[in-house]
Design an enzyme around this catalytic site. Structure first.
Site, short mmCIF file in Angstrom:
data_model
loop_
_atom_site.label_atom_id
_atom_site.label_comp_id
_atom_site.label_asym_id
_atom_site.label_seq_id
_atom_site.Cartn_x
_atom_site.Cartn_y
_atom_site.Cartn_z
N ASP A 53 0.82 -1.21 0.00
CA ASP A 53 0.00 0.00 0.00
C ASP A 53 0.86 1.26 0.00
O ASP A 53 2.08 1.21 0.18
CB ASP A 53 -0.91 0.02 1.23
CG ASP A 53 -1.87 -1.15 1.28
OD1 ASP A 53 -2.41 -1.49 0.21
OD2 ASP A 53 -2.07 -1.73 2.37
N TYR A 110 6.09 -9.88 6.91
CA TYR A 110 6.10 -8.43 7.08
C TYR A 110 6.52 -8.10 8.51
O TYR A 110 6.35 -8.92 9.42
CB TYR A 110 4.71 -7.84 6.86
CG TYR A 110 4.27 -7.66 5.43
CD1 TYR A 110 4.36 -6.41 4.81
CD2 TYR A 110 3.75 -8.72 4.70
CE1 TYR A 110 3.93 -6.24 3.50
CE2 TYR A 110 3.32 -8.55 3.39
CZ TYR A 110 3.41 -7.30 2.80
OH TYR A 110 2.98 -7.13 1.50
#
Length: 251
Positions: A53, A110
């Site tokens: 994003d 992540y």
């Protein structure tokens, strides 16, 4: 067409996410412009393994490149890096088999970084600044443990009603692990799963932090939302603390 796997790293601060968009600077858009410049308008296609994003960083983004010729990879890599902005760099390029599938992922990793010490101007672009007392790692880990395993994550996602109603995106997901550790005087929260939904990690992080502070959401409310009950929590941790660390493919 020849197929190549590109490993890419980037500081996502100044880009509007991964996916190429008209009139907006994105990671894929900048990569495509660089490849186009180097190959002098040759036919090619890029597909990213993870659609990071706006503002999210990566040190191991994987990109499949379909290209109509087979370049000398060392020179090709140098030329692309020269054409890219300083905040995006190709770490490696390797040729892969024709049947290679960029979606055939074993897991993605992540991490979310929090600075609960003194503000650091040099690392500020890559971390959330914590304005409260030093974080109790064990207490925070216990909250994140609620999210480990298979749950209904539709309320911890950025999916809109239309996307949810279409049933095209699976919202029942399994998070293999969430580890909260202190590294280099920062709090680093590492997530491992086959895949994540848009905003999922950031919504989980902010919900866990709010629960830690006994603000806005409780552990019982988190458990209910993980069954798909109630409303979406209206909070989302800042993108700058999130980084794509690793993508591992099936054999």
């Amino acid at each position: 067409m020849f197929k190549f796997l590109i490993t890419l790293e980037y500081d996502g601060s100044d880009f509007h996410g991964w996916i190429e968009q008209p009139k907006t600077s994105t990671i894929q858009g900048e990569l495509n412009k660089a490849i186009n410049r180097v190959t002098k308008n040759a036919v090619f296609k890029t597909i990213g393994a993870s659609k990071t994003d706006t503002g999210v960083h990566a040190i191991d983004q994987k990109v499949l490149l379909d290209l109509g010729f087979n370049p000398k990879l060392d020179l090709f890599k140098k030329a692309i890096n020269k054409a890219l902005p300083e905040t995006i760099k190709v770490r490696s390029i390797e040729e892969v088999k024709q049947d290679f599938n960029i979606r055939d992922v074993l897991y993605k990793e992540y991490s979310y970084t929090i600075n609960d010490k003194e503000y650091n101007i040099l690392s500020n672009r890559f971390e959330l600044n914590w304005d409260f007392e030093e974080i109790d790692i064990d207490k925070l880990q216990n909250i994140f443990n609620l999210f480990i395993g298979e749950h209904e994550f539709k309320l911890f996602s950025g999916l809109n009603h239309k996307e949810l109603d279409s049933n095209k995106i699976t919202t029942i997901r399994e998070i293999e692990s969430i580890d909260v550790k202190r590294a280099l005087d920062k709090v680093v929260i590492t997530f491992k799963a086959k895949g994540f939904i848009r905003y999922q990690i950031r919504m989980i992080v902010q919900s866990a932090l709010n629960c830690y502070l006994n603000k806005k959401i409780s552990a019982d409310e988190i458990k209910e939302k993980l069954q798909g009950k109630g409303n979406k929590p209206p909070f989302n941790a800042p993108a700058k603390g999130l980084k794509l660390n690793k993508i591992v493919f099936k054999s």
